[in-house]
Structure formats: C-alpha cells, structure tokens
Design a protein around this motif. Structure first.
Motif, PDB file in Angstrom:
ATOM      1  N   ALA A  82       0.831  -1.206   0.000  1.00 33.80           N
ATOM      2  CA  ALA A  82       0.000   0.000   0.000  1.00 33.80           C
ATOM      3  C   ALA A  82       0.866   1.257   0.000  1.00 33.80           C
ATOM      4  CB  ALA A  82      -0.936  -0.007   1.211  1.00 33.80           C
ATOM      5  N   VAL A  83       1.948   1.229   0.768  1.00 33.70           N
ATOM      6  CA  VAL A  83       2.865   2.371   0.800  1.00 33.70           C
ATOM      7  C   VAL A  83       3.531   2.561  -0.558  1.00 33.70           C
ATOM      8  CG1 VAL A  83       4.985   3.267   1.836  1.00 33.70           C
ATOM      9  CG2 VAL A  83       3.279   2.147   3.279  1.00 33.70           C
ATOM     10  N   THR A  84       3.937   1.462  -1.172  1.00 27.24           N
ATOM     11  CA  THR A  84       4.561   1.527  -2.498  1.00 27.24           C
ATOM     12  C   THR A  84       3.591   2.092  -3.528  1.00 27.24           C
ATOM     13  OG1 THR A  84       6.069  -0.307  -2.028  1.00 27.24           O
ATOM     14  CG2 THR A  84       5.584   0.125  -4.346  1.00 27.24           C
ATOM     15  N   MET A  85       2.333   1.643  -3.465  1.00 29.59           N
ATOM     16  CA  MET A  85       1.323   2.152  -4.398  1.00 29.59           C
ATOM     17  C   MET A  85       1.126   3.653  -4.216  1.00 29.59           C
ATOM     18  SD  MET A  85      -1.337  -1.044  -4.023  1.00 29.59           S
ATOM     19  CE  MET A  85      -2.755  -0.106  -4.589  1.00 29.59           C
ATOM     20  N   ALA A  86       1.095   4.101  -2.980  1.00 27.13           N
ATOM     21  CA  ALA A  86       0.875   5.521  -2.715  1.00 27.13           C
ATOM     22  C   ALA A  86       2.052   6.364  -3.199  1.00 27.13           C
ATOM     23  CB  ALA A  86       0.656   5.739  -1.223  1.00 27.13           C
ATOM     24  N   SER A  87       3.267   5.791  -3.136  1.00 25.25           N
ATOM     25  CA  SER A  87       4.458   6.540  -3.538  1.00 25.25           C
ATOM     26  C   SER A  87       4.547   6.711  -5.049  1.00 25.25           C
ATOM     27  CB  SER A  87       5.721   5.816  -3.041  1.00 25.25           C
ATOM     28  OG  SER A  87       5.973   4.647  -3.820  1.00 25.25           O
ATOM     29  N   GLY A  88       3.901   5.803  -5.786  1.00 25.79           N
ATOM     30  CA  GLY A  88       3.992   5.839  -7.246  1.00 25.79           C
ATOM     31  C   GLY A  88       5.257   5.208  -7.781  1.00 25.79           C
ATOM     32  N   ASP A  89       6.160   4.760  -6.900  1.00 26.18           N
ATOM     33  CA  ASP A  89       7.422   4.147  -7.314  1.00 26.18           C
ATOM     34  C   ASP A  89       7.240   2.634  -7.431  1.00 26.18           C
ATOM     35  OD1 ASP A  89      10.086   3.743  -7.943  1.00 26.18           O
ATOM     36  OD2 ASP A  89      10.753   3.775  -5.846  1.00 26.18           O
ATOM     37  N   LEU A  90       6.536   2.224  -8.477  1.00 21.56           N
ATOM     38  CA  LEU A  90       6.201   0.819  -8.649  1.00 21.56           C
ATOM     39  C   LEU A  90       7.350   0.061  -9.304  1.00 21.56           C
ATOM     40  CD1 LEU A  90       2.536   1.070 -10.024  1.00 21.56           C
ATOM     41  CD2 LEU A  90       3.293   0.901  -7.641  1.00 21.56           C
ATOM     42  N   PRO A  91       7.548  -1.194  -8.911  1.00 16.85           N
ATOM     43  CA  PRO A  91       8.508  -2.034  -9.632  1.00 16.85           C
ATOM     44  C   PRO A  91       7.924  -2.408 -10.995  1.00 16.85           C
ATOM     45  CG  PRO A  91       7.317  -3.351  -8.040  1.00 16.85           C
ATOM     46  CD  PRO A  91       6.869  -1.931  -7.830  1.00 16.85           C
ATOM     47  N   ASP A  92       8.703  -3.093 -11.804  1.00 20.23           N
ATOM     48  CA  ASP A  92       8.204  -3.482 -13.121  1.00 20.23           C
ATOM     49  C   ASP A  92       6.999  -4.411 -13.016  1.00 20.23           C
ATOM     50  OD1 ASP A  92       9.978  -2.252 -15.119  1.00 20.23           O
ATOM     51  OD2 ASP A  92      11.540  -3.300 -14.011  1.00 20.23           O
ATOM     52  N   PHE A  93       7.067  -5.382 -12.103  1.00 21.93           N
ATOM     53  CA  PHE A  93       5.901  -6.235 -11.865  1.00 21.93           C
ATOM     54  C   PHE A  93       5.845  -6.581 -10.390  1.00 21.93           C
ATOM     55  CE2 PHE A  93       9.230  -9.371 -12.438  1.00 21.93           C
ATOM     56  CZ  PHE A  93       8.856 -10.466 -11.665  1.00 21.93           C
ATOM     57  N   MET A  94       4.646  -6.930  -9.916  1.00 23.47           N
ATOM     58  CA  MET A  94       4.473  -7.156  -8.481  1.00 23.47           C
ATOM     59  C   MET A  94       3.201  -7.955  -8.247  1.00 23.47           C
ATOM     60  SD  MET A  94       3.392  -3.266  -7.512  1.00 23.47           S
ATOM     61  CE  MET A  94       2.158  -2.406  -8.484  1.00 23.47           C
ATOM     62  N   LEU A  95       3.138  -8.551  -7.072  1.00 21.35           N
ATOM     63  CA  LEU A  95       1.971  -9.315  -6.649  1.00 21.35           C
ATOM     64  C   LEU A  95       1.101  -8.427  -5.765  1.00 21.35           C
ATOM     65  CD1 LEU A  95       0.614 -12.171  -6.549  1.00 21.35           C
ATOM     66  CD2 LEU A  95       1.891 -12.543  -4.432  1.00 21.35           C
ATOM     67  N   VAL A  96      -0.191  -8.324  -6.102  1.00 19.09           N
ATOM     68  CA  VAL A  96      -1.121  -7.510  -5.319  1.00 19.09           C
ATOM     69  C   VAL A  96      -2.367  -8.329  -5.009  1.00 19.09           C
ATOM     70  CG1 VAL A  96      -0.298  -5.346  -6.309  1.00 19.09           C
ATOM     71  CG2 VAL A  96      -2.230  -6.535  -7.379  1.00 19.09           C
ATOM     72  N   ASP A  97      -3.110  -7.920  -3.977  1.00 18.36           N
ATOM     73  CA  ASP A  97      -4.363  -8.605  -3.687  1.00 18.36           C
ATOM     74  C   ASP A  97      -5.475  -8.033  -4.557  1.00 18.36           C
ATOM     75  OD1 ASP A  97      -5.472  -6.292  -2.405  1.00 18.36           O
ATOM     76  OD2 ASP A  97      -4.597  -6.878  -0.493  1.00 18.36           O
TER      77      ASP A  97
END
Length: 576
Positions: A120-135
C-alpha cells in the motif's frame, strides 16, 4: 459516469489504506518492522533497449543484450533456503539470467504478514517495480488509478500454450477476474482450485486413550472437544488440554472455523487479517445474492462455539494469538483437534509423529449437524491475488517470459531440481522461490490419485517425476522413516487428498455465488466492516455478548454499507 465513480472510490480506498498504514507506522516509532530493502532501483530496467529490439519473438527465447526487471517480495517464515541461497540469488534467478537473459532485482522484501501494508505504501508513492503481486482490492485500485499496463496483446503474443492453459482452466473464471472492460489487466496468481476446503484434524492417540470414535456428526465433534478438555486425553493427570484449536484469524487454512461453520450449513468468510473484500454470497430463491455471513445458520454455529468456550474447550486467549502461537499450542500437546486446509500436514503438525512417541493425527471429512450432507466451503475459485505490470515498465512482456519458464519447469518438462531438494530431515521447497508462479488447480489431486494407484498395483510406470517422488516418500514412511509423515498424510490412502476427493466426487464443495471482483463499496468499507465483524464474532464466542447480539450486528452491517454491497453485487450480472 459509472467509470468515474469507480475511479473516485478506488482513490478513496487507497487513501484509507495508506492512512491505516501510517497509523501502524506511528505505533512502531515510524519504522517498518523487519523490512529488508534492497538498494534503490529504477522502476524501469536500465539494461537493454526497447522490446522491439531485444525481446524474444514469442514465448521462448533470450534477451540479448540482457535486461533487468524489478519486483518486490514477501518472505514466508516456513520457506527454507539452502546455504548460500536467498530470494535474491537461487537456482531460479541464476537460470533466468543464463537461459532468458533476465536479471530479477527485488526492490524490497518483507514478511508475508507485512506485505499488504508495505505494498500500500509503495502504491501511494507511485514508485512501482516493473511487476508485483497484489491482492484483489489493490488490483482494483491500480486499475482505476490507471497505473498498470494493459496486457491483452502481450498475453496473446508472449504467454506459452502451457501458461495460457493454466490461466484459462476451470471455465475461464480466473481470466475473467483478471479482465476489466475487455482488457487483461493482470495475471491471476491463484484461484481455480478447491483444495482450501477444510478437513478435520484429530489426535488419534487421544481418541484411543478415551475410547472415542472419529466424528460422524457435529454432536460428535462437540463431544470430542469436551472430552479432550475434561477427560485427561494425554493421561498426564493434569487439566491442561483444549478440545478445539482457534486463534485471532477466525478464518484460515490452519486453525480456522470454516469447517466448523460448514457443519451447520453456514458459509461465512472474512479473516481478521484479510482484505475485507473476499466474501461469500449465497443465491436466494428469488435469484438475488445474500451475504453468507449474515445468515441464521451462522448464529447457530456461533452459539455452539460459545458453549465450547464457556466449557473451557477453546484456549481462553485465542483472540490475541496468531496462527504461529496456536500451532505451538498444538505441537506442544495442548490441543487435540483443528479444522484446516490440505497443507496442515506440512505445517504445523509435520514433525509431531517423529518427535514425540505415540503422537498421531487422523484426517477426516467435515460432518453435518443433521441428515443433510455438509458442504465444505472453498474460496479458491476466484483469484485473490494478481501479478500486475507497471505502465512504466520497458518490458511488459518479461513477466510472461519468466512465467513460461517457471510453468514449464514445474508442470511441463518437470525438473525436480527446481521443485524440491531433500537433505537429511530438511525439505527445501524450491518451487516457492520464483518471483512469479503459475498453478494447475487439480495437479495435487491428480498426483494423489496416481500415487495411490501405483501403491495399489505396485507399478510406477505411469508416474511422472514429481509423482514418483511422492510415491517414494510414502514408501519411505512405510519403511519406518517418520520424517516422511507429512508426505504420507498428503498422498497415501486416508490422507487429505482422499478427503478432498470425496468432496469433489460428491459435489460437496460450496463456492460463492458471486464471481466478480470487489465492488466499490467493498473496497471503500470492507476493512471497517470486517473489523466490526471480527469484534462481534469474537465477543459472542467468548460470551461477552449474547448470541442474539448477532441480529443487531446484521442490522448494523446493512446500515453501514452492507445494503450497498448487496445492490452492487446483484447489479453486476455476475451472480451464478
């Protein structure tokens, strides 16, 4: 207008999530506990050039020059690494670099219990990795925020036939959940399966000590729980045992209540640490969906749990312990019965047979309170998690190239060295190392059937390499190797997949009537509604509220957003 409303709700939900995370951080001195962050990396790979120049022409091939892609990982406490291995460097990461020309870099790693908040913190920062696992909830937020890539064309070109088969199996429900407005927005990470349905795990040595038989009805379950509490089942002369395992999660693959509720034809599901959006719905006689958790059968079961708690059959501090602690109570010989999923023999009870002479566990189907067969609920049909690709990624096809390799090694041209390594008494599950993974819903069930057939005929010629490994482990147990007890309870006759096979053969598995993704109100209000439900169910079980308080909670749920959830579900066209 509807799309705009969805986006607004998604952004509101994201704010709520981040607010909750911020509050948690303040409680911890502003620090993220046990987080292991890799050195900062760009959300886009620095190596390589455009996909047209370096990407393989299709599902297979190698990047030349090599590329780097970033992701983030959760660390499961039960995953063991061989010396020198880690999530950053292992047989899979080395294979990806040598065979595919892809270097995978983990931007951060945290425990699986912290992962949702960290994401959630990563999503809010906008600094996303190339791919990721989310619920599923985070998936909806990212779709509406327009920060993840449309994978429709990439999927068509780069997903291998085997990868497509794994994603599209089970009538396409998994793919349907990953598709938004006709666009494939994620790769389903789970779903399609039914192996999460509960069995009853019971200490057979305690049954024998007390002259009891395995349960045939819910009255028998109650009788056993009380006897395990009051009749000194371990014969140590002390009043120090409990009949039924339970912890703060309430619903879980270990020590959860799903199977107990199912015995009363009730199908609630809303784990304490869950998203608050993975809910069960029942289709009524009028064709409309109702929420399973508010039905009168749930109240009946809660009343029985309250009786057990008052009788001392449930650990008195269950509301403040997690699954690890409830597992410790069981493995220390304090609790003799638990409901759980297929993997319970692998944790926490996996070493009890070996470590303590005379200990053993039986695995039994859930039972009914009346003459109507009990249906074991499964929430595994719909995906609860998705792999998503950042819109900023220079190589949106790379996760599929990785996934193709993983699926081929684990399910196609099976390669045991990428799956499991056994050294002495330690089993290393290398299949849990990859940063992206696939699945086939009935693979385990098929393996159990094949192993049991080979045991019966003494003919292993039809087994694949993975199945032959399971067969050998069962035979090792039969020859006296108690370290193979978990394998025996998984694959042999009388094991957990025997129980699950009975459910499947007789159509005794309940699945939610709603097959869509979380609705706007689920996303916005699900967590707060979940918390109130947990407080209510816990209070009723512990007796601090009467059973009739359930009715007040149902009315409050409807007023606090439940009616809106039902309206959205019934308007979705996805009630089956």
């Amino acid at each position: 207008m509807a799309a705009k409303k969805l986006k607004v709700w998604a952004l509101v939900a994201l704010v709520l999530i981040v607010a909750a995370v911020t509050a948690c951080s303040k409680d911890n001195g502003g620090k993220a506990s046990n987080a292991s962050d890799s050195p900062s990396a760009s959300s886009s790979p620095s190596a390589g050039s455009s996909p047209a120049e370096t990407a393989p022409d299709g599902p297979t091939g190698k990047y030349d020059p090599p590329i780097e892609v970033t992701t983030v990982r959760s660390i499961n406490a039960g995953v063991k690494f061989q010396e020198g291995d880690s999530l950053d460097s292992n047989i899979w990461t080395k294979d990806f670099e040598s065979a595919l020309g892809i270097k995978v870099t983990n931007k951060w790693k945290v425990s699986d219990q912290q992962y949702q908040n960290k994401m959630a913190v990563t999503m809010a920062s906008g600094d996303l990795p190339d791919f990721m696992l989310v619920d599923a909830q985070q998936f909806q937020v990212l779709v509406q925020a327009d920060t993840i890539a449309d994978l429709t064309d990439v999927y068509a070109k780069y997903a291998s036939d085997l990868t497509k088969k794994s994603i599209e199996e089970g009538g396409g429900l998994r793919m349907k959940a990953a598709t938004v407005n006709g666009k494939i927005m994620g790769i389903p990470a789970d779903g399609g399966g039914r192996d999460d349905a509960h069995s009853i795990y019971i200490r057979t040595d305690w049954l024998q000590n007390l002259g009891l038989e395995p349960p045939k009805t819910m009255d028998d379950v109650i009788k056993i729980a009380l006897a395990f509490t009051k009749d000194d089942p371990d014969k140590n002369g002390k009043n120090d045992t409990y009949g039924l395992s339970l912890d703060m999660s309430l619903f879980n693959g270990w020590s959860g209540l799903e199977g107990f509720f199912n015995g009363y034809h009730a199908y609630p599901f809303n784990p304490t640490k869950g998203t608050g959006t993975n809910l069960n719905f029942i289709k009524g006689a009028d064709g409309k969906a109702v929420w399973a958790d508010t039905q009168p059968e749930v109240k009946t079961a809660l009343g029985k749990l309250q009786e057990l708690f008052k009788a001392g059959a449930i650990y008195p501090e269950f509301s403040v312990i997690d699954g690890v602690k409830s597992g410790e109570l069981v493995t220390s010989g304090k609790v003799g019965m638990a409901y759980g999923a297929f993997w319970v023999p692998t944790w926490p009870i996996n070493n009890m047979k070996k470590d303590v002479p005379g200990f053993d566990w039986g695995i039994y189907p859930i039972v009914s309170a009346d003459d109507k067969p009990a249906m074991a609920q499964s929430t595994g049909g719909l995906p609860s998690k998705f792999y998503v690709v950042s819109k900023k990624s220079k190589h949106p096809e790379a996760p599929f190239i990785l996934l193709n390799r993983v699926v081929d090694k684990l399910y196609g041209n099976f390669d045991i060295q990428f799956h499991t390594v056994v050294k002495g008494d330690v089993t290393y599950g290398l299949h849990m190392y990859p940063p992206i993974n696939g699945s086939f819903a009935e693979k385990n069930q098929e393996a159990a059937s094949a192993v049991q057939e080979a045991l019966q005929t003494n003919n292993t010629s039809q087994l694949n390499e993975e199945q032959k490994q399971y067969y050998d482990q069962v035979q090792q147990y039969n020859a006296g190797d108690l370290g193979m007890w978990a394998s025996y309870k998984l694959w042999a006759p009388g094991g957990v997949f025997d129980v699950l096979g009975q459910y499947k053969k007789n159509n005794l598995i309940f699945q939610s009537a709603y097959t869509g993704n979380p609705t706007p109100t689920m996303i916005a209000k699900g967590p707060s509604l979940r918390d109130e439900q947990v407080r209510t169910f816990t209070a009723i079980i512990m007796g601090s509220q009467p059973v009739d308080y359930f009715d007040e909670w149902v009315a409050k749920w409807m007023e606090s957003g439940g009616k809106d959830i039902l309206d959205e579900v019934n308007a979705s066209g996805q009630v089956q």
